[in-house]
Design a protein around this motif. Structure first.
Motif, short mmCIF file in Angstrom:
data_model
loop_
_atom_site.label_atom_id
_atom_site.label_comp_id
_atom_site.label_asym_id
_atom_site.label_seq_id
_atom_site.Cartn_x
_atom_site.Cartn_y
_atom_site.Cartn_z
N THR A 121 37.22 38.89 46.56
CA THR A 121 37.50 37.49 46.92
C THR A 121 37.64 36.63 45.67
OG1 THR A 121 36.38 37.72 49.04
CG2 THR A 121 36.65 35.47 48.19
N GLU A 122 36.74 36.83 44.70
CA GLU A 122 36.84 36.07 43.45
C GLU A 122 38.08 36.48 42.68
OE1 GLU A 122 36.19 33.51 40.22
OE2 GLU A 122 35.63 33.45 42.34
N ALA A 123 38.41 37.76 42.69
CA ALA A 123 39.63 38.23 42.02
C ALA A 123 40.86 37.57 42.64
CB ALA A 123 39.73 39.75 42.10
N LEU A 127 43.49 35.33 40.71
CA LEU A 127 44.90 35.74 40.68
C LEU A 127 45.81 34.62 41.16
CD1 LEU A 127 44.46 39.36 42.01
CD2 LEU A 127 45.43 38.76 39.78
N PHE A 128 45.37 33.90 42.14
CA PHE A 128 46.18 32.83 42.72
C PHE A 128 46.14 31.57 41.87
CE2 PHE A 128 47.20 29.37 45.60
CZ PHE A 128 48.35 29.85 46.21
N HIS A 129 44.97 31.22 41.35
CA HIS A 129 44.81 29.91 40.73
C HIS A 129 44.81 29.90 39.20
CE1 HIS A 129 44.09 27.79 44.46
NE2 HIS A 129 43.25 28.74 44.82
N THR A 130 44.83 31.06 38.56
CA THR A 130 44.80 31.07 37.09
C THR A 130 45.99 31.86 36.54
OG1 THR A 130 43.54 33.11 36.73
CG2 THR A 130 42.26 31.09 37.15
N ASN A 133 45.52 37.32 32.81
CA ASN A 133 46.12 38.61 33.17
C ASN A 133 45.07 39.49 33.85
OD1 ASN A 133 44.69 40.16 31.20
ND2 ASN A 133 46.16 39.49 29.64
N ILE A 134 45.50 40.61 34.40
CA ILE A 134 44.63 41.48 35.18
C ILE A 134 43.45 41.97 34.33
CG2 ILE A 134 44.52 43.55 36.62
CD1 ILE A 134 46.43 41.28 37.65
N ASP A 135 43.72 42.31 33.05
CA ASP A 135 42.64 42.75 32.15
C ASP A 135 41.56 41.68 32.03
OD1 ASP A 135 44.21 44.94 31.66
OD2 ASP A 135 44.68 44.44 29.59
N GLU A 136 41.97 40.44 31.85
CA GLU A 136 41.02 39.34 31.67
C GLU A 136 40.21 39.11 32.94
OE1 GLU A 136 43.28 36.50 28.43
OE2 GLU A 136 44.06 36.57 30.50
N ILE A 137 40.88 39.15 34.08
CA ILE A 137 40.18 38.96 35.35
C ILE A 137 39.18 40.09 35.56
CG2 ILE A 137 40.44 38.91 37.87
CD1 ILE A 137 43.12 37.42 37.38
N ALA A 138 39.62 41.32 35.32
CA ALA A 138 38.72 42.47 35.47
C ALA A 138 37.50 42.31 34.56
CB ALA A 138 39.47 43.77 35.14
N LEU A 141 35.05 39.81 35.76
CA LEU A 141 34.32 40.27 36.94
C LEU A 141 33.42 41.46 36.64
CD1 LEU A 141 37.14 39.81 39.58
CD2 LEU A 141 35.11 38.39 39.23
N GLY A 142 33.28 41.79 35.36
CA GLY A 142 32.33 42.81 34.96
C GLY A 142 32.88 44.22 34.86
#
Length: 174
Positions: A121-123, A127-130, A133-138, A141-142
């Protein structure tokens, strides 16, 4: 659903008060508030009877709900750094099996499900609001390995994080 004599009497009194209030509408502000409060009282009585019936006044059910609430509180605080059900169980000073049993009894879903659901849900939000990139989001999120994060995301949603971003950003812009 069975009503005790006390609850039946209380419900009857509340409904009679509601009937009396409806017959004298002199002060509309008072009338609206009074009817609303009496309706809430009736609903509260029905909810308490339903809850007691459903849980059979079981202490273990109340305990499961309490553990579920504590787990959710910890999960909200730590989902970015803690992914292990055992770690949450340790924080609650219970076994992992008991935590899973209690959370499943309270919510119908396992501890692992709630951890994944919260992370995904946080991802999705990121993904929608920022523009991260996927690496940074991952990483946020730990997850040190973005490929592992991508597999979890795809397993939960059916699409990769990139596909999710493209699909939902496109939908929002049209």
């Amino acid at each position: 659903m069975s009503l005790t004599d006390t609850i039946s009497s209380l419900l009857k009194q509340t409904l009679l008060l509601m009937q009396d209030t409806m017959q004298c509408r002199n002060d509309l502000h008072f009338y609206d508030n009074h009817i609303r409060h009496l309706t809430e009282s009736c609903l509260s009585i029905f909810a308490s009877v339903y809850y007691k019936e459903k849980n059979n006044n079981s202490h273990s059910s109340i305990r499961a709900i309490d553990i579920g609430r504590q787990f959710v509180s910890l999960l909200i605080q730590h989902f970015r750094t803690i992914k292990s059900p055992a770690a949450y169980a340790d924080m609650l000073h219970i076994t992992t099996d008991y935590l899973n049993e209690a959370v499943k009894a309270a919510t119908g879903k396992s501890v692992s499900h709630w951890i994944r659901e919260t992370v995904v849900t946080e991802a999705k939000r990121q993904l929608f609001h920022t523009a991260l990139n996927i690496d940074e989001i991952a990483w946020q999120l730990g997850y040190e390995d973005y490929r592992y994060f991508t597999r979890i995301f795809k397993k939960e949603t059916g699409v990769s994080p990139q596909q999710f971003r493209e699909e939902y950003r496109h939908t929002a812009n049209t």
